[in-house]
Design a protein around this motif. Structure first.
Motif, PDB file in Angstrom:
ATOM      1  N   ARG A  96     -12.978  -3.042  -2.294  1.00  0.00           N
ATOM      2  CA  ARG A  96     -12.599  -3.973  -2.792  1.00  0.00           C
ATOM      3  C   ARG A  96     -10.890  -3.992  -2.940  1.00  0.00           C
ATOM      4  O   ARG A  96     -10.499  -3.880  -2.703  1.00  0.00           O
ATOM      5  N   LEU A  97     -10.730  -5.467  -2.663  1.00  0.00           N
ATOM      6  CA  LEU A  97     -10.030  -6.413  -3.044  1.00  0.00           C
ATOM      7  C   LEU A  97      -9.934  -8.004  -3.703  1.00  0.00           C
ATOM      8  O   LEU A  97     -10.635  -8.022  -3.729  1.00  0.00           O
ATOM      9  N   SER A  98      -8.326  -7.717  -4.802  1.00  0.00           N
ATOM     10  CA  SER A  98      -7.537  -9.049  -4.980  1.00  0.00           C
ATOM     11  C   SER A  98      -6.860  -8.953  -4.948  1.00  0.00           C
ATOM     12  O   SER A  98      -5.644  -8.364  -5.254  1.00  0.00           O
ATOM     13  N   ILE A  99      -6.678 -10.762  -5.328  1.00  0.00           N
ATOM     14  CA  ILE A  99      -5.301 -11.147  -4.706  1.00  0.00           C
ATOM     15  C   ILE A  99      -4.715 -12.150  -5.947  1.00  0.00           C
ATOM     16  O   ILE A  99      -5.715 -13.276  -6.151  1.00  0.00           O
ATOM     17  N   LEU A 153     -12.501  -3.468  -9.603  1.00  0.00           N
ATOM     18  CA  LEU A 153     -13.289  -3.278  -8.383  1.00  0.00           C
ATOM     19  C   LEU A 153     -13.689  -2.076  -7.682  1.00  0.00           C
ATOM     20  O   LEU A 153     -13.670  -1.817  -6.738  1.00  0.00           O
ATOM     21  N   PHE A 154     -13.731  -1.570  -8.742  1.00  0.00           N
ATOM     22  CA  PHE A 154     -14.734  -0.219  -8.812  1.00  0.00           C
ATOM     23  C   PHE A 154     -16.423   0.007  -8.619  1.00  0.00           C
ATOM     24  O   PHE A 154     -16.154  -0.868 -10.368  1.00  0.00           O
ATOM     25  N   LEU A 166       0.336  -9.745  -7.504  1.00  0.00           N
ATOM     26  CA  LEU A 166      -0.191  -8.444  -6.709  1.00  0.00           C
ATOM     27  C   LEU A 166      -1.218  -8.990  -5.810  1.00  0.00           C
ATOM     28  O   LEU A 166      -1.999  -9.307  -6.046  1.00  0.00           O
ATOM     29  N   ILE A 167      -1.337  -7.862  -5.064  1.00  0.00           N
ATOM     30  CA  ILE A 167      -2.546  -7.340  -4.003  1.00  0.00           C
ATOM     31  C   ILE A 167      -2.958  -6.394  -4.820  1.00  0.00           C
ATOM     32  O   ILE A 167      -2.473  -5.140  -4.297  1.00  0.00           O
ATOM     33  N   VAL A 168      -4.194  -5.994  -4.450  1.00  0.00           N
ATOM     34  CA  VAL A 168      -4.927  -4.649  -5.409  1.00  0.00           C
ATOM     35  C   VAL A 168      -6.212  -4.293  -4.313  1.00  0.00           C
ATOM     36  O   VAL A 168      -6.598  -5.744  -4.262  1.00  0.00           O
ATOM     37  N   THR A 169      -5.878  -3.906  -4.376  1.00  0.00           N
ATOM     38  CA  THR A 169      -7.000  -2.663  -3.150  1.00  0.00           C
ATOM     39  C   THR A 169      -7.871  -1.136  -3.552  1.00  0.00           C
ATOM     40  O   THR A 169      -6.828  -0.912  -4.635  1.00  0.00           O
TER      41      THR A 169
END
Length: 225
Positions: A209-212, A16-17, A216-219
């Motif tokens: 950026r994000l991921s579900i 995400l980075f 979890l929800i990750v930002t």
């Protein structure tokens, strides 16, 4: 299975980075991992047991993130504002949700700050929607499938943006200072300042950026120099 799950989660967060980061994952519910530095131990000497477990899990995750970059373990005490104080040449972010704690660390001189937030995958409670979301955000979310989950995503994105900007501004503010535009299918979001927060101007945007996942929800946000 737990080790495999942690490896997958670390890979997801790292992706995400837009820069190389070290990622560490721990479980605050399973007890301490490793020892705290004295300056860290002093920071929680009077804290309640739950807060001590959370703090220990966060610092253990930091150590793992530092090791992933080949860095010598360094203390991350709390400042007077309770924010982490990162070793010289490093920046990072720590987040907790349920039985998961994640820390990210960067030693890239081109990176000024990192923001990471994780939330359990569940709807945001109705009684705080008006506090977290502005009217435009609420209208957009209500037109989408699964608005409760999207509200949680917006909460996470605002927390992430706050963590990323704080090392630069040192300012506390409420949810209304950040407006979110999200594109979940593309895995991206923008966080816009609704008023000036020096050094950020009004309408300045932070790209994230994000991921579900299933749980979890990750930002994530990285601010460059």
């Amino acid at each position: 299975m737990q080790a495999t799950g942690n490896q997958q989660l670390k890979a997801l967060v790292a992706a995400l980075f837009p820069v190389r980061v070290g990622v560490g994952v721990t479980n605050p519910l399973t007890g301490p991992e490793g020892r705290l530095f004295h300056v860290e131990q002093e920071a929680i000497r009077h804290a309640i047991p739950a807060r001590q477990r959370e703090f220990r899990a966060g610092r253990a995750a930091v150590r793992k993130a530092q090791a992933a970059l080949g860095l010598v373990a360094g203390a991350v005490p709390m400042g007077r504002d309770r924010a982490p104080v990162w070793p010289a040449g490093q920046c990072g972010s720590i987040s907790h949700a349920g039985n998961t704690c994640i820390a990210v660390v960067s030693d890239d001189p081109a990176i000024k700050a990192l923001g990471l937030d994780i939330e359990e995958r569940m709807p945001l409670p109705d009684d705080i929607l008006g506090t977290v979301l502005n009217p435009d955000e609420q209208r957009w979310i209500n037109q989408q499938p699964n608005p409760g989950l999207l509200a949680r995503l917006f909460f996470s994105a605002k927390e992430c943006a706050y963590k990323a900007q704080y090392p630069l501004s040192g300012q506390l503010f409420g949810f209304d200072t950040i407006a979110i535009t999200a594109h979940p299918p593309q895995g991206v979001f923008e966080a816009r300042f609704t008023r000036p927060v020096a050094p950020f101007a009004r309408d300045a945007q932070l790209s994230g950026r994000l991921s579900i996942t299933d749980q979890l929800i990750v930002t994530a946000i990285a601010l460059r120099t």
